[in-house]
Each structure stands twice: as structure tokens, then as C-alpha cells.
Design a protein around this motif. Structure first.
Motif, PDB file in Angstrom:
ATOM      1  N   UNK A  60      52.207 -30.985  -5.507  1.00 27.66           N
ATOM      2  CA  UNK A  60      53.332 -31.308  -6.384  1.00 27.66           C
ATOM      3  C   UNK A  60      53.285 -32.780  -6.780  1.00 27.66           C
ATOM      4  N   UNK A  61      53.676 -33.056  -8.011  1.00 26.89           N
ATOM      5  CA  UNK A  61      53.615 -34.420  -8.530  1.00 26.89           C
ATOM      6  C   UNK A  61      54.997 -35.049  -8.515  1.00 26.89           C
ATOM      7  N   UNK A  62      55.057 -36.301  -8.022  1.00 24.31           N
ATOM      8  CA  UNK A  62      56.279 -37.091  -8.043  1.00 24.31           C
ATOM      9  C   UNK A  62      56.116 -38.150  -9.135  1.00 24.31           C
ATOM     10  N   UNK A  63      56.632 -37.912 -10.340  1.00 20.92           N
ATOM     11  CA  UNK A  63      56.321 -38.781 -11.486  1.00 20.92           C
ATOM     12  C   UNK A  63      56.838 -40.207 -11.349  1.00 20.92           C
ATOM     13  N   UNK A  64      57.983 -40.394 -10.708  1.00 21.62           N
ATOM     14  CA  UNK A  64      58.536 -41.751 -10.605  1.00 21.62           C
ATOM     15  C   UNK A  64      57.632 -42.668  -9.785  1.00 21.62           C
ATOM     16  N   UNK A  65      56.898 -42.083  -8.843  1.00 26.56           N
ATOM     17  CA  UNK A  65      56.035 -42.877  -7.970  1.00 26.56           C
ATOM     18  C   UNK A  65      54.555 -42.597  -8.197  1.00 26.56           C
ATOM     19  N   UNK A  66      54.247 -41.712  -9.139  1.00 26.67           N
ATOM     20  CA  UNK A  66      52.855 -41.389  -9.483  1.00 26.67           C
ATOM     21  C   UNK A  66      52.073 -40.903  -8.251  1.00 26.67           C
ATOM     22  N   UNK A  67      52.700 -40.000  -7.501  1.00 26.81           N
ATOM     23  CA  UNK A  67      52.094 -39.481  -6.283  1.00 26.81           C
ATOM     24  C   UNK A  67      51.891 -37.972  -6.386  1.00 26.81           C
ATOM     25  N   UNK A  68      50.721 -37.506  -5.938  1.00 28.65           N
ATOM     26  CA  UNK A  68      50.439 -36.086  -5.803  1.00 28.65           C
ATOM     27  C   UNK A  68      50.584 -35.734  -4.328  1.00 28.65           C
ATOM     28  N   UNK A  69      51.505 -34.837  -4.021  1.00 21.45           N
ATOM     29  CA  UNK A  69      51.856 -34.509  -2.643  1.00 21.45           C
ATOM     30  C   UNK A  69      51.303 -33.134  -2.295  1.00 21.45           C
ATOM     31  N   UNK A  70      50.391 -33.079  -1.320  1.00 19.72           N
ATOM     32  CA  UNK A  70      49.753 -31.828  -0.925  1.00 19.72           C
ATOM     33  C   UNK A  70      50.175 -31.445   0.493  1.00 19.72           C
TER      34      UNK A  70
END
Length: 233
Positions: A60-70
Motif C-alpha cells: 500500500x502507498x502512503x502518498x503524503x510520505x511517499x512510502x510503499x508499505x508491504x
């Protein structure tokens, strides 16, 4: 078993999955990551950006922090060579394409694969539901506060849906917050075509509800996808 996740309006990331290894006639998990640009119709592979070799995980992508969370998925046990479910969280910083394991705390959910994970953007929470571990189907739900990297078990009001894996979960914003829509999936004997809702019902608590749907119902299915369109459908 790979994931495909949009990180901008024109780019998405494909990560993990499995491939067939003819050497020993078995499926092997993959660790590679690729970026596809829709404007250029071009694939690229970031340098030194392979992650954990896993399949049937979520990303899942967290757009505010530009992080892809697996989270989760099946990985190969280094000692036995057999596939096992993991509870590991890994994060990809999509600005510099660097993986790191956040230090998580709280009530960490058991390792699983074939689960669902959806982001509640208004609270920066990742909600995980269902999945399967070592042949045991699950219907538990957990929430990860991505600001503090803290897990909590969801003890929701109402009756949870039956145990399942390979279902879809779609987060939908409403005037009252975010609602999670669960559809389909399978257990050890059958597939489902029922719809289930998980949402906050007050005082920070979650609640399950099970709407009775009308119209032309889809056939029971598993391993499908569900995508929310900009118009809310």
C-alpha cells in the motif's frame, strides 16, 4: 502473487510474486521490483532495490510520505527451504528507492498470506483483514498506526465475516470517515460473494455490518480485484 501499486498518476510499482523454477520443479518467490511509466510505456528497474522475496503479500502507498508499505505474504524459510507465512513489515522510500524495516510495536498480527490491507487516509492507518496461515483461515482484523508504527487488534462491535483469504478490501471515504468494503474470497471449502463493511461506529471503536445486496450479484469468487473509481463506484 505479486503486487501492483500506483505511486503517482502515471507510475506504478510491481513487486514480488513467484515464478516457476524448472530446476527442481517448484515455485520460487521473487524479490525484484520494477517501475512502469504510463506516459513513456516503459519499464525500469531501480538499482539495488530488490526487497524481501515474498508472494501473496500486500503493498500500500502512503502518498503524503511517499512510502510503499508491504506486509505479510509467504517467504522461503532459509533453513528448511519451505514456504512459510511472515508478519514482517517492510517500507520502501519511493523518493530514494531504499527499503527499511520500521520498528513496529503493539499487538503484532500473526504472519499470513492472501490477506487484504487498505489505507485509511484520514487517519494514516493500515487495516489488515483475513488471510491464511499454515492451512488455517483467518477472520481477524488489525490496524497499524503508520505514524507511530504501532499495531492494535481490532475488537469490533458485531459479528465478523467468516474466515477467508484472497478476498478484496476497498477503502471508501464517506462524510463520517472511511468505510472498508470486503467482498468475496475463499475458505477451505468454498468461495464467497457476500459484502461486509468495517467502519468506526463511535468512540474510536470499529463495527461490522453485512448489507443485503440486490441486483445482479456476482458469482462467488476468489483471487479477484476490486478498484475504486474516481466517481466513487
Amino acid at each position: 502473487g505479486q503486487t501492483m501499486t500506483m505511486i503517482t498518476d502515471t507510475k506504478f510499482i510491481v513487486y514480488g510474486g513467484q515464478t516457476f523454477d524448472p530446476a527442481d520443479d517448484s515455485a520460487k518467490p521473487l524479490s525484484d521490483l520494477f517501475v512502469y511509466c504510463l506516459l513513456e510505456n516503459k519499464w525500469s528497474k531501480p538499482i539495488n532495490c530488490d526487497g524481501v522475496a515474498r508472494t501473496w503479500h500486500t503493498a500500500n502507498f502512503l502518498p503524503q510520505r511517499q512510502l510503499l508499505l508491504c506486509f505479510g505474504g509467504d517467504v522461503e524459510d532459509e533453513k528448511t527451504g519451505k514456504m512459510t507465512s511472515t508478519d514482517q513489515v517492510m517500507v520502501l522510500d519511493c523518493e530514494i528507492f531504499l527499503w527499511y524495516p520500521p520498528t513496529v510495536s503493539g499487538q503484532i498480527p500473526s504472519g499470513r498470506s492472501g490477506h487484504s490491507a487498505s489505507v485509511f487516509e484520514d487517519t494514516s492507518e493500515l487495516v489488515v483483514f483475513g488471510g491464511v496461515k499454515n492451512g488455517k483461515w483467518l477472520n481477524s482484523a488489525s490496524v497499524l498506526d503508520t505514524n507511530r508504527w504501532r499495531w492494535s487488534t481490532i475488537r469490533a462491535v458485531g459479528v465478523a465475516p467468516p474466515h477467508r483469504s484472497y478476498h478484496s478490501s476497498t477503502a471508501i471515504k464517506t462524510d463520517d470517515g472511511t468505510r472498508l468494503v470486503i467482498f468475496g474470497g475463499n475458505d477451505d471449502s468454498k468461495c464467497f460473494n457476500t459484502v461486509h463493511l468495517l467502519e468506526r461506529v463511535g468512540n474510536g471503536k470499529f463495527g461490522w455490518s453485512h448489507p443485503k445486496c440486490s441486483g445482479d450479484l456476482p458469482k462467488p469468487r476468489t483471487g479477484h480485484t476490486a478498484t475504486l473509481l474516481p466517481d466513487g463506484h
